[in-house]
Motif scaffolding. Structure first.
Motif, short mmCIF file in Angstrom:
data_model
loop_
_atom_site.label_atom_id
_atom_site.label_comp_id
_atom_site.label_asym_id
_atom_site.label_seq_id
_atom_site.Cartn_x
_atom_site.Cartn_y
_atom_site.Cartn_z
N UNK A 43 29.47 45.31 42.26
CA UNK A 43 30.12 45.70 41.38
C UNK A 43 31.49 45.91 42.30
N UNK A 44 30.77 45.46 44.25
CA UNK A 44 32.06 44.88 45.60
C UNK A 44 32.49 43.58 44.84
N UNK A 45 31.43 42.58 44.29
CA UNK A 45 31.73 41.45 44.24
C UNK A 45 33.19 41.60 43.38
N UNK A 46 32.74 41.96 41.94
CA UNK A 46 33.75 41.90 41.13
C UNK A 46 34.87 42.59 41.57
N UNK A 47 34.67 43.80 42.34
CA UNK A 47 35.83 44.28 42.91
C UNK A 47 37.18 42.75 43.79
N UNK A 48 36.50 42.70 44.85
CA UNK A 48 36.88 41.56 45.51
C UNK A 48 37.80 40.66 44.70
N UNK A 49 37.27 40.28 43.29
CA UNK A 49 38.23 38.90 42.54
C UNK A 49 38.87 39.45 42.10
N UNK A 50 39.47 40.79 41.62
CA UNK A 50 39.69 41.32 41.47
C UNK A 50 41.15 41.98 42.52
N UNK A 51 40.91 42.28 43.66
CA UNK A 51 41.54 42.47 44.07
C UNK A 51 42.44 41.65 44.86
N UNK A 52 41.70 40.07 45.04
CA UNK A 52 42.44 39.53 45.92
C UNK A 52 42.81 37.90 44.65
N UNK A 53 43.02 38.76 43.62
CA UNK A 53 43.38 37.55 41.84
C UNK A 53 44.63 37.32 42.48
N UNK A 54 45.63 38.14 42.82
CA UNK A 54 46.87 37.34 43.83
C UNK A 54 47.89 37.09 44.91
N UNK A 55 46.72 36.61 45.29
CA UNK A 55 46.85 35.96 46.38
C UNK A 55 46.80 34.77 47.08
N UNK A 56 46.24 33.99 48.10
CA UNK A 56 45.95 32.81 48.31
C UNK A 56 44.87 32.58 48.66
N UNK A 57 44.07 33.12 48.33
CA UNK A 57 42.49 33.42 48.76
C UNK A 57 41.30 32.88 47.26
N UNK A 58 40.90 31.30 47.71
CA UNK A 58 40.14 30.91 46.22
C UNK A 58 38.93 31.32 46.50
#
Length: 193
Positions: free
Chosen positions: A57-72
Motif C-alpha cells: 500500500x505504501x508502494x501505491x501511495x508513493x506513486x500517487x504522492x509523487x505523480x505530479x513531480x519530476x520522479x519517474x
C-alpha cells in the motif's frame, strides 16, 4: 523464503537500460520512457513475497504522492513463474490494478534486467538522478512484517525529496531486506547466495 539483503550497488552507477513489457498496458518500457523525468525510481517487487505484501500500500501511495513531480517510477518483477506462479504477469496485473498503481509494473522474464541492477530481494529499490546515476539504494524504511514499526517509506522518501529539491542524498543507507529473487535454475547471478 530465504531472507536476503540488497547488494548495495555502488552509488554513482549508471542505470542499466532495459526493454520490458508492462503487464497492465502491454507497452514496452525502457529508460527512454522516463527521459523527461529528473529522477527515476526502479523497484524490484513481486506479488507473493510477504515483505512486498507488507509494504504494497505504501508502494501505491508513493506513486500517487509523487505523480505530479519530476520522479519517474517503474516496478519490475523477475521471479521464475514456473516455480512461483503467483508472480505470473496475470497475477502481477491483478495486483497493480487492485492497488491502483500509477506507474508501470514490468515483467523481466529473462531476469537479465534484475541481474544488470544486481537486484537481490523483493522489495529492492534503486533511485537515480537526472544523469541516471545511482544516488540511493536500500530500504523503504525500518518496518518489517511482525516488527510493529509502521510503514512510512521514510528512508526512500527522504532520498527522493532531497533529490527533487536539488540537495545531496544522504549516503548512509541501510540495505533492503526481503525474499530472495526467485532465479531460474542455472540462471543465478554470481552475487547471489
Amino acid at each position: 523464503m530465504a531472507l536476503t539483503e540488497s547488494t548495495m550497488l555502488s552509488l554513482g552507477t549508471k542505470a542499466p537500460d532495459f526493454q520490458l513489457p508492462d503487464v497492465v498496458w502491454g507497452k514496452t518500457i525502457s529508460l527512454e520512457t522516463f527521459a523527461d523525468q529528473e529522477a527515476l525510481l526502479v523497484m524490484f517487487i513481486c506479488q507473493h513475497c510477504p515483505f512486498v505484501q507488507h509494504v504494497k500500500h505504501e508502494l501505491a501511495k508513493l506513486g500517487k504522492d509523487y505523480a505530479d513531480t519530476k520522479l519517474g517510477i517503474v516496478a519490475i518483477s523477475a521471479n521464475d513463474v514456473a516455480n512461483y506462479p503467483d508472480d505470473s504477469p496475470e497475477n502481477l496485473k491483478a495486483m497493480a490494478q487492485e492497488l491502483g498503481f500509477t506507474f508501470p509494473l514490468c515483467y523481466d522474464e529473462s531476469q537479465e534486467t534484475a541481474k544488470a541492477y544486481t537486484a537481490a530481494c523483493t522489495p529492492d529499490f534503486f533511485l537515480f538522478d537526472a544523469n541516471r546515476q545511482l544516488v540511493y539504494r536500500g530500504q523503504l524504511d525500518d518496518s518489517r512484517p511482525n516488527n510493529n514499526i509502521p510503514v512510512t517509506g521514510k528512508d526512500l522518501r527522504a532520498a527522493i525529496d532531497a533529490l527533487l529539491a536539488g540537495k545531496e542524498v544522504d549516503s548512509h543507507q541501510k540495505p533492503s531486506i526481503g525474499c530472495n529473487i526467485k532465479w531460474k535454475r542455472g540462471n543465478e547471478p554470481p552475487y547471489y547466495g
